[in-house]
Design an enzyme around this catalytic site. Structure first.
Site: not given
Ligand code: AMP
Length: 620
Positions: A10, A72, A150, A172
């Site tokens: 992850d 990211k 994800e 999330d």
């Protein structure tokens, strides 16, 4: 020896985690510092040392120019680089540094080389961002077996996929991003049906609310702005996060920062107590921002809140009681809590690794495209081949033709977005298909095919049927889209839907009028001998009418359509007269005629060929 195990990673915006299948169960691997998650932070110290993870995070505030966090957010953005000591690094290279640490720590833990990995990405990542993530893995020395979404990974970690069909909402909330996904599960299939979120909302914002509150209070009491002092700020930041985390399990916490600064009268300490109620009131606007994306995802998926069977919470910030309360209010379901929210995604990635290594059966993965994909056609219109939220892997093709007579090449421009006008969308790539045999406009049959593989990477090809000339591109590199941009594009598409539709109608009416004129010219030429002068001059007049409407820039779609209709009716007469003539000739020669051959050939070509031009590039 190299382990056959496939590492599940992850690669998060704030924190990363990694796991592997051990005795048929996914297990989180503890990093070199003994932690189950690793901050996604890279730093370069003054003396040339490279730090990754906690050591990098701990010196971030004092060394901001040489510390890189949240890389990211820039994955897939070709224009973005980070420069440290005159060396430029791409987002892929920075991410690779994090992945290298993960690889080293995993090898240390497993006592074996680990070369293969499954890496997760947000469901909304476009193909460039996915490709960049894959590249980062490869720079770090991994053979990246699969890029998976994800929320899909999180659902796998919860083992939600028994045989019953169910709809799952995955929420999330990490350190810097908020994502909502809705998945349909059943029969071993995980399908992401909708995604939404806020790329600029996460635990850091909750920390900042505490930092600001502390700094304001301190300034009014002591007249010193702690935010100006880097050393003090790092301590405030750490203390704020600690207090926030404590308030997830306690009603009240104290923040103690001795010697935080000094004034003329000596050292000053910061001491405050913060109740959960006060904290929640300081951050009520933040929690409010989770509502719209959640509702939008439900709307996009076509579900009402009570059609959701399960709610899964992912990301450390979902531990905050206010987040859980908000979800329960929206969906009226108790969220699942049996998997650690920081670890679910990595655990799911490890399960997928197990599937690929052949250790786990019965699981198929399905993901969706976040935006529609298509090409630019005549008049600058966007022609969708793959709709937004289509399940991948997927393939779609469509036949196009040329706009101009004798055109021997076409430019295929691939776009991603929701607007009707191609240029309003994101250009992903383009290529030229040449070598088309010269032919009248609308004759060549050019098949354009889109293929999106299981990693979400797009391949577009074009082939001209008669010559077999073909060209293709795989879309990688170039500027990627952030979730914000995707959101903005979707929003703009909604806002402009009506106006775009009118523009589309107008362009289509123009295209139809132009092709009717071309058709008239071809038919007149081909059937010159078979029709009488009256009809020929009627058609000439109708052509002139259409042309004069076309010349008028302000002509409406209705005006264009009316003129085109008149011309089309006149053209039908050609078929009739030509047929009568042919029948008469054939009768004389004693052969059966093919009814309507001359007219029909011209007509059907335009109907079937989906008269859409790939571009107006001509090459004569
Ligand atoms: P992630 O990126 O999923 O690891 O999430 C990191 C964020 O979760 C950071 O902002 C952490 O401060 C936050 N976080 C971790 N544990 C807790 C907790 N128990 N309560 C509130 N926030 C937490």
């Amino acid at each position: 020896m190299t382990s056959e195990k496939i590492l599940g990673i992850d690669l998060g915006t704030t924190n990363s985690a990694f796991a592997v299948m051990e005795r048929n169960e996914p297990e989180i691997i503890v990093n070199g510092e003994g932690d189950r998650t690793t901050p996604s932070v890279v730093a370069f110290t003054e003396d040339g040392e490279r730090l990754v993870g906690n050591p990098a995070k701990n010196q971030a505030v004092q060394n901001p120019d040489r510390t890189i966090a949240s890389i990211k957010r820039y994955m897939g953005d070709d224009d973005y680089t980070v420069t440290v000591d005159d060396t430029e690094y791409t987002p892929q290279q920075i991410s690779a540094m994090i992945l290298q640490k993960i690889k080293r720590d995993a090898e240390e833990y497993l006592g074996d080389d680990v070369d293969k990995a499954v890496i997760t990405v947000p469901a909304y990542f476009n193909d460039r961002q996915r490709q960049a993530t894959k590249d980062a893995g490869e720079i770090a020395g991994f053979d990246v077996k699969r890029i998976i979404n994800e929320p899909t990974a999180a659902s796998m970690a919860y083992g939600l996929d028994d045989d019953s069909e169910q709809t799952v909402l995955v929420l999330d909330l990490g350190g810097g991003t908020f994502d909502v996904s809705i998945l349909d599960l059943g029969g071993g299939i995980y399908e992401v049906v909708a995604t939404n979120g806020d790329n600029d909302l996460g635990g850091d914002d909750w920390d900042h609310a505490i930092i600001d509150w502390l700094a304001d209070g301190f300034e009014s009491q002591h007249g010193v702005d702690l935010l100006e002092d880097r050393q003090a700020l790092q301590r405030l930041k750490d203390a704020a996060e600690e207090a926030k985390i404590e308030l997830s399990s306690r009603k009240e916490t104290t923040i103690n920062l001795p010697f935080i600064t000094a004034t003329d009268s000596g050292p000053v300490h910061l001491e405050e107590s913060l109740s959960r109620a006060k904290f929640e009131s300081l951050t009520s606007d933040l929690i409010g921002r989770t509502v719209d994306p959640t509702e939008q995802a439900l709307a996009d998926a076509g579900y009402t809140a009570d059609e959701i069977d399960e709610v899964i919470l992912v990301g450390g910030s979902t531990r905050m009681p206010q987040v859980q309360a908000q979800v329960e209010e929206l969906v009226s379901r108790d969220p699942r809590k049996n998997v650690n929210p920081d670890e679910a995604v990595a655990l799911g990635a490890a399960i997928q690794g197990g599937v690929l290594a052949g250790d786990v059966d019965d699981i198929v993965l399905l993901d969706v495209t976040p935006l529609s994909l298509g090409i630019e056609v005549k008049g600058g219109l966007f022609e969708r081949l793959i709709d937004r939220n289509t399940t991948i892997p997927t393939e779609e093709s469509k036949v196009f033709t040329t706009a101009a007579a004798g055109q021997t090449s076409v430019q295929v421009r691939v776009f991603q977005g929701e607007r009707e006008i191609a240029a309003e969308n994101e250009l992903l790539g383009e290529f030229m298909l040449s070598g088309i045999p010269p032919a009248p406009a609308g004759t060549p049959q050019i098949e354009v095919s889109f293929n999106i593989d299981e990693n979400g990477i797009v391949n577009v090809s074009a082939e001209e049927e008669s010559s077999g000339t073909a060209e293709e591109i795989t879309i990688e590199g170039g500027a990627g889209l952030s979730e914000d941009e995707i959101e903005r594009m979707q929003q703009e598409a909604e806002e402009h839907a009506e106006e775009d539709e009118q523009r589309r109608q107008l362009i289509e009416a123009r295209n139809a009028a132009e092709s009717a004129v071309q058709r008239a010219e071809t038919l007149l030429e081909e059937n010159d001998e078979l029709i009488d002068d009256d009809l020929a001059s009627d058609i000439d007049a109708a052509v002139e009418d259409v042309e004069s409407v076309l010349e008028d820039e302000d002509a409406t779609a209705d005006e264009l359509e009316a003129a085109t209709q008149d011309l089309s009716e006149a053209l039908q007469e050609i078929g009739k007269q030509a047929y009568q003539q042919q029948a008469a000739q054939a009768g004389a020669e004693g052969m059966g005629a093919d009814p309507g051959a001359a007219g029909a050939a011209g007509d059907s070509e335009y109907v079937d060929a989906d008269f859409e031009d790939v571009d107006d590039a001509t090459d004569e």
